[in-house]
Design a protein around this motif. Structure first.
Motif, short mmCIF file in Angstrom:
data_model
loop_
_atom_site.label_atom_id
_atom_site.label_comp_id
_atom_site.label_asym_id
_atom_site.label_seq_id
_atom_site.Cartn_x
_atom_site.Cartn_y
_atom_site.Cartn_z
N ASP A 45 17.43 -63.27 52.45
CA ASP A 45 17.71 -64.70 52.27
C ASP A 45 18.49 -65.28 53.44
O ASP A 45 18.83 -66.48 53.41
N ASN A 46 18.83 -64.44 54.42
CA ASN A 46 19.61 -64.89 55.58
C ASN A 46 20.91 -65.55 55.11
O ASN A 46 21.27 -66.65 55.53
N ARG A 47 21.64 -64.82 54.22
CA ARG A 47 22.82 -65.37 53.58
C ARG A 47 24.07 -64.57 53.96
O ARG A 47 24.37 -63.54 53.35
N PRO A 48 24.81 -65.00 55.00
CA PRO A 48 26.03 -64.29 55.39
C PRO A 48 27.03 -64.24 54.24
O PRO A 48 27.24 -65.22 53.53
N ALA A 49 27.62 -63.06 54.05
CA ALA A 49 28.57 -62.90 52.94
C ALA A 49 29.22 -61.53 53.05
O ALA A 49 28.80 -60.66 53.80
N ALA A 50 30.31 -61.36 52.26
CA ALA A 50 30.90 -60.04 52.06
C ALA A 50 30.21 -59.43 50.85
O ALA A 50 30.14 -60.04 49.78
N LEU A 51 29.68 -58.22 51.03
CA LEU A 51 28.82 -57.62 50.02
C LEU A 51 29.23 -56.18 49.75
O LEU A 51 29.93 -55.56 50.56
N THR A 52 28.80 -55.66 48.63
CA THR A 52 29.07 -54.27 48.28
C THR A 52 27.86 -53.41 48.63
O THR A 52 26.76 -53.65 48.14
N ALA A 53 28.09 -52.44 49.50
CA ALA A 53 27.01 -51.53 49.89
C ALA A 53 26.99 -50.33 48.96
O ALA A 53 28.01 -49.67 48.77
N ALA A 54 25.84 -50.06 48.40
CA ALA A 54 25.65 -48.90 47.52
C ALA A 54 24.27 -48.32 47.85
O ALA A 54 23.26 -48.81 47.36
N PRO A 55 24.23 -47.33 48.73
CA PRO A 55 22.93 -46.80 49.18
C PRO A 55 22.00 -46.48 48.02
O PRO A 55 22.38 -45.80 47.06
N ALA A 56 20.78 -47.00 48.12
CA ALA A 56 19.79 -46.74 47.08
C ALA A 56 19.24 -45.33 47.18
O ALA A 56 18.78 -44.76 46.19
N ARG A 57 19.25 -44.76 48.38
CA ARG A 57 18.77 -43.38 48.59
C ARG A 57 19.80 -42.66 49.45
O ARG A 57 19.84 -42.81 50.67
N ARG A 58 20.65 -41.90 48.82
CA ARG A 58 21.78 -41.29 49.52
C ARG A 58 21.36 -40.20 50.51
O ARG A 58 21.97 -40.04 51.55
N ALA A 59 20.33 -39.45 50.17
CA ALA A 59 19.92 -38.37 51.06
C ALA A 59 19.44 -38.90 52.42
O ALA A 59 19.91 -38.44 53.47
N PRO A 60 18.55 -39.89 52.46
CA PRO A 60 18.16 -40.43 53.76
C PRO A 60 19.32 -41.07 54.51
O PRO A 60 19.41 -40.97 55.74
N ALA A 61 20.22 -41.74 53.78
CA ALA A 61 21.37 -42.37 54.43
C ALA A 61 22.25 -41.32 55.09
O ALA A 61 22.72 -41.49 56.22
N ALA A 62 22.48 -40.19 54.40
CA ALA A 62 23.29 -39.11 54.97
C ALA A 62 22.57 -38.46 56.15
O ALA A 62 23.19 -38.08 57.14
N ALA A 63 21.25 -38.34 56.05
CA ALA A 63 20.48 -37.72 57.14
C ALA A 63 20.54 -38.57 58.41
O ALA A 63 20.56 -38.04 59.52
N LEU A 64 20.59 -39.88 58.26
CA LEU A 64 20.69 -40.77 59.43
C LEU A 64 21.99 -40.51 60.18
O LEU A 64 22.01 -40.42 61.41
N ARG A 65 23.10 -40.38 59.43
CA ARG A 65 24.37 -40.11 60.11
C ARG A 65 24.35 -38.73 60.77
O ARG A 65 24.84 -38.56 61.89
N ARG A 66 23.78 -37.77 60.09
CA ARG A 66 23.70 -36.42 60.66
C ARG A 66 22.84 -36.41 61.93
O ARG A 66 23.16 -35.72 62.90
N LEU A 67 21.76 -37.18 61.93
CA LEU A 67 20.92 -37.29 63.12
C LEU A 67 21.71 -37.93 64.26
O LEU A 67 21.65 -37.47 65.41
N ALA A 68 22.45 -38.99 63.96
CA ALA A 68 23.27 -39.63 64.98
C ALA A 68 24.31 -38.66 65.53
O ALA A 68 24.58 -38.62 66.74
N TYR A 69 24.90 -37.85 64.64
CA TYR A 69 25.90 -36.88 65.09
C TYR A 69 25.27 -35.81 65.97
O TYR A 69 25.85 -35.39 66.98
N ALA A 70 24.07 -35.36 65.62
CA ALA A 70 23.39 -34.35 66.44
C ALA A 70 23.13 -34.89 67.84
O ALA A 70 23.30 -34.19 68.84
#
Length: 371
Positions: A82-107
């Motif tokens: 919606d292109n709506r700037p705001a303060a929002l609560t992030a709650a990953p819908a898929r935790r495994a891929p989200a964790a893998a992204l950080r691990r890839l960045a760390y590697a």
């Protein structure tokens, strides 16, 4: 759950970021910033922060929508659509891929910034194990990272100063597949000296070429040299100035990286720049001309020498670098950040942390006692 802020940045850019998380648009990202190029933008994390929710800088919102919901959750994805700037609560819908992204960045980060040091007793990471794990993690993160981006997920503009990093693996610098494991005479390069052999960073014995008028040791700017060439220790660089027959000579020695190959391509060989202060007729001294010299790998150290004008009254300023590598205007002194990264690396090898080690870290930890 983490609060993130969705906001517009530069023209054409949208930012999703928790408080105080580094961005790829920062003027001078620190040595401790993990960066990953993803479809539609870039993600970034702080190395020392356990927070798994990254900051995102997006240049193609439509392309990024496929993974934003997985990393940030439905509320953030809807606000972005919606292109709506705001303060929002992030709650990953898929935790495994989200964790893998950080691990890839760390590697990727580890392949560029891991502080391998004989002096500090931090073994190098096996680049082939890193490449293999980066490949596997890239496959796990295919929703956000395509194959080409995954190979160079942390590549940054080395010359601008705005992206203080470089491509990750030694293959990117021609130091692996094109280089034999053995030196020109067939000697093995896989075993280096122990940490106690480098108490004063190759300070060496007194020179027989004259009176030693000054000597010292120090570190070097990690941004100015690719991995696998110089020891990352804060006392890896040593120098001395000698005086004989009215001529001043400076000799510079830098301990080689634990995994340094003998056949380093010429364009990746380090140089040393010496800046001296000369006496003046007035109350203040004056800067002398900079002297630059190539360094040559002899044994376990890169060494070089050059004549310098006059007799310097103050210790010379020694800068070690590979020509064309790193920002033209280096950031302020980063010795504190480098030391914190060394402590982090030692903890990764010697302590049980909440974050699973990379396979290359596990292999390094198993050989650490013999390092």
């Amino acid at each position: 759950m983490t609060v993130v802020h969705l906001r517009r940045a530069e023209p054409g850019l949208l930012v999703i970021a928790p408080e105080r998380t580094p961005l790829v648009t920062d003027a001078a990202p620190g040595l401790d910033v993990l960066v990953l190029e993803v479809v539609g933008g870039h993600l970034s994390w702080s190395l020392f922060d356990d927070e798994s929710v990254p900051a995102a800088v997006l240049d193609d919102v439509d392309a990024a929508q496929d993974w934003v919901w997985a990393v940030y959750g439905e509320e953030v994805a809807s606000a972005l659509a919606d292109n709506r700037p705001a303060a929002l609560t992030a709650a990953p819908a898929r935790r495994a891929p989200a964790a893998a992204l950080r691990r890839l960045a760390y590697a990727h980060w580890a392949s560029r910034w891991w502080p391998a040091s004989t002096i500090d007793g931090i073994p190098a990471l096996d680049p082939r194990l890193l490449v293999e794990e980066i490949g596997m993690l890239t496959a796990q993160c295919e929703m956000a990272v395509d194959g080409d981006d995954g190979e160079h997920g942390t590549e940054r503009d080395a010359g601008s100063g705005n992206r203080g990093s470089m491509p990750g693996t030694q293959e990117d610098f021609g130091l692996s597949d094109s280089t034999d494991e053995r030196g020109p005479l067939g000697e093995s390069t896989g075993s280096r000296g122990r940490a106690q052999d480098y108490a004063l960073a190759a300070g060496g014995a007194d020179s027989s070429d004259g009176l030693i008028v000054a000597r010292g040791s120090g570190g070097w700017d990690w941004r100015r040299c690719p991995p696998g060439i110089l020891d990352a220790g804060e006392h890896a660089v040593s120098w001395q100035v000698s005086r004989a027959a009215g001529v001043s000579t400076v000799r510079v020695s830098v301990v080689a990286a634990p995994d340094c190959r003998r056949l380093v391509p010429e364009h990746l060989r380090p140089h040393a720049r010496v800046r001296v202060r000369l006496p003046a007729d007035t109350e203040h001294d004056r800067p002398g001309p900079d002297v630059e010299m190539p360094l040559h790998l002899r044994g376990d150290a890169w060494t070089g020498s050059a004549r310098i004008p006059g007799t310097p009254e103050n210790s010379p300023e020694i800068t070690v670098f590979v020509p064309g590598v790193g920002p033209a205007d280096p950031p302020q002194d980063e010795s504190a950040a480098r030391e914190r990264i060394r402590r982090f690396a030692r903890a990764r090898l010697t302590e049980h942390t909440g974050d699973q080690r990379l396979s290359a870290e596990t292999a390094a930890a198993e050989t650490d006692e013999d390092f």
